[in-house]
Write a protein that holds these residues in place. Structure first.
Motif, PDB file in Angstrom:
ATOM      1  N   ASP A 169      23.601  26.362  51.597  1.00 21.86           N
ATOM      2  CA  ASP A 169      23.075  27.726  51.520  1.00 21.86           C
ATOM      3  C   ASP A 169      23.215  28.414  52.877  1.00 21.86           C
ATOM      4  OD1 ASP A 169      22.448  27.543  48.864  1.00 21.86           O
ATOM      5  OD2 ASP A 169      20.316  27.107  49.182  1.00 21.86           O
ATOM      6  N   ASN A 170      22.981  27.654  53.944  1.00 19.78           N
ATOM      7  CA  ASN A 170      23.106  28.203  55.290  1.00 19.78           C
ATOM      8  C   ASN A 170      24.564  28.530  55.605  1.00 19.78           C
ATOM      9  OD1 ASN A 170      22.057  28.933  57.900  1.00 19.78           O
ATOM     10  ND2 ASN A 170      22.938  27.037  58.689  1.00 19.78           N
ATOM     11  N   TYR A 171      25.500  27.649  55.199  1.00 20.22           N
ATOM     12  CA  TYR A 171      26.925  27.919  55.383  1.00 20.22           C
ATOM     13  C   TYR A 171      27.351  29.178  54.629  1.00 20.22           C
ATOM     14  CZ  TYR A 171      27.476  23.189  57.290  1.00 20.22           C
ATOM     15  OH  TYR A 171      27.392  22.059  58.042  1.00 20.22           O
ATOM     16  N   ARG A 172      26.882  29.301  53.374  1.00 15.87           N
ATOM     17  CA  ARG A 172      27.245  30.444  52.542  1.00 15.87           C
ATOM     18  C   ARG A 172      26.760  31.752  53.180  1.00 15.87           C
ATOM     19  NH1 ARG A 172      24.923  28.858  48.515  1.00 15.87           N
ATOM     20  NH2 ARG A 172      26.658  27.800  47.481  1.00 15.87           N
ATOM     21  N   LEU A 173      25.527  31.702  53.708  1.00 19.96           N
ATOM     22  CA  LEU A 173      24.969  32.900  54.342  1.00 19.96           C
ATOM     23  C   LEU A 173      25.782  33.297  55.566  1.00 19.96           C
ATOM     24  CD1 LEU A 173      22.746  35.037  54.547  1.00 19.96           C
ATOM     25  CD2 LEU A 173      21.366  33.370  55.819  1.00 19.96           C
ATOM     26  N   LYS A 174      26.173  32.331  56.373  1.00 20.12           N
ATOM     27  CA  LYS A 174      26.950  32.645  57.578  1.00 20.12           C
ATOM     28  C   LYS A 174      28.327  33.178  57.216  1.00 20.12           C
ATOM     29  CE  LYS A 174      24.635  29.383  60.679  1.00 20.12           C
ATOM     30  NZ  LYS A 174      24.096  30.448  61.528  1.00 20.12           N
ATOM     31  N   LEU A 175      28.949  32.640  56.157  1.00 20.71           N
ATOM     32  CA  LEU A 175      30.241  33.149  55.715  1.00 20.71           C
ATOM     33  C   LEU A 175      30.133  34.592  55.237  1.00 20.71           C
ATOM     34  CD1 LEU A 175      31.727  30.074  53.809  1.00 20.71           C
ATOM     35  CD2 LEU A 175      32.677  31.174  55.854  1.00 20.71           C
ATOM     36  N   GLN A 176      29.079  34.877  54.473  1.00 21.08           N
ATOM     37  CA  GLN A 176      28.877  36.238  53.984  1.00 21.08           C
ATOM     38  C   GLN A 176      28.652  37.203  55.141  1.00 21.08           C
ATOM     39  OE1 GLN A 176      25.629  35.648  51.273  1.00 21.08           O
ATOM     40  NE2 GLN A 176      26.966  35.128  49.527  1.00 21.08           N
ATOM     41  N   GLU A 177      27.892  36.766  56.142  1.00 20.94           N
ATOM     42  CA  GLU A 177      27.657  37.622  57.304  1.00 20.94           C
ATOM     43  C   GLU A 177      28.957  37.871  58.070  1.00 20.94           C
ATOM     44  OE1 GLU A 177      24.721  35.500  59.468  1.00 20.94           O
ATOM     45  OE2 GLU A 177      23.029  36.233  58.257  1.00 20.94           O
TER      46      GLU A 177
END
Length: 246
Positions: free
Chosen positions: A229-237
């Motif tokens: 979830d943390n990886y996904r958030l950073k990719l989206q950012e």
């Protein structure tokens, strides 16, 4: 042979009909020595040496041991030739132990790695009796045959591990090695038989293992989910900052 236990003081004792010797235990913690363990095969030599030591030689070794000891854990030689003293046993258990609860039930949990018990024993006490004393101290319901006592020796930078037979006398080994625990230490471990013999465990033990495995699985799944979830958030950012599709 009878067991007595004083819960208020934390001590346990073992008494024999004609010989006065006993176990006492208290818990502490210390760091495990570093180094790669290897095997040593000198148990037979020490057993042979034990049969050849005279009472006068034992008296001299007890005196030398006490003079070298830097704490209050001395040895005492009785008129009968039996001597008493202390050994420290480090617990290195990878699997949970099953203990008896106050209501008659059983519960499984992990002992902290590096926990140590100081036992007061006699020269007549065997490895098997020491293992039983440790299990009794912690009210462990497991079969004593599941455990083995090892001696750990340090020579220069090398650490040697050697499984002791049930008939060995640990206080005699302590007397020969002297009071330095780096020279000789005792370690309680599970029997190393390759594959786990699940048929040796009771139904309550196996049920406890399953509950602990399910708990560990849930915790691991949650940890992995949070990480992705943390990886996904950073990719989206990162994509939003680059002007890409959100």
């Amino acid at each position: 042979m009878t067991w007595t236990s004083t819960m208020s003081s934390g001590y346990s004792s073992l008494e024999e009909d004609s010989e006065e010797y006993f176990f006492t235990a208290r818990t502490s913690f210390f760091k495990k020595p570093s180094g790669k363990p290897t095997q040593c095969k000198d148990v037979a030599q020490e057993r042979e040496l034990r049969t050849h030591l005279s009472r006068e030689e034992i008296r001299q070794k007890v005196e030398l041991y006490n003079n070298s000891s830097k704490d209050h854990l001395k040895m005492t030689l009785n008129p009968s030739g039996v001597y008493t003293g202390f050994i420290k046993v480090q617990l290195e258990l990878r699997r949970p132990i099953t203990v008896r609860g106050g209501g008659g039930g059983e519960e499984a949990f992990y002992l902290p790695q590096g926990a140590t018990n100081t036992l007061h024993i006699s020269s007549n006490n065997t490895i098997r009796q020491v293992i039983q004393a440790l299990l009794t101290k912690f009210t462990v319901a497991d079969n004593p045959a599941k455990y083995a006592l090892y001696k750990r020796c340090r020579r220069e930078e090398q650490v040697y591990m050697c499984k002791l037979s049930e008939g060995e006398h640990p206080l005699f080994l302590r007397l020969l090695a002297g009071p330095n625990t780096d020279t000789l230490g005792f370690v309680l471990r599970e029997q190393q038989t390759g594959e786990v013999m699940w048929e040796a465990f009771s139904i309550p033990e196996l049920s406890n293992f399953l509950r602990m495995l399910e708990k560990e699985e849930t915790e691991r799944v949650c940890s992995v989910t949070r990480r992705y979830d943390n990886y996904r958030l950073k990719l989206q950012e990162a994509m939003s900052a680059a002007g890409g599709p959100g």
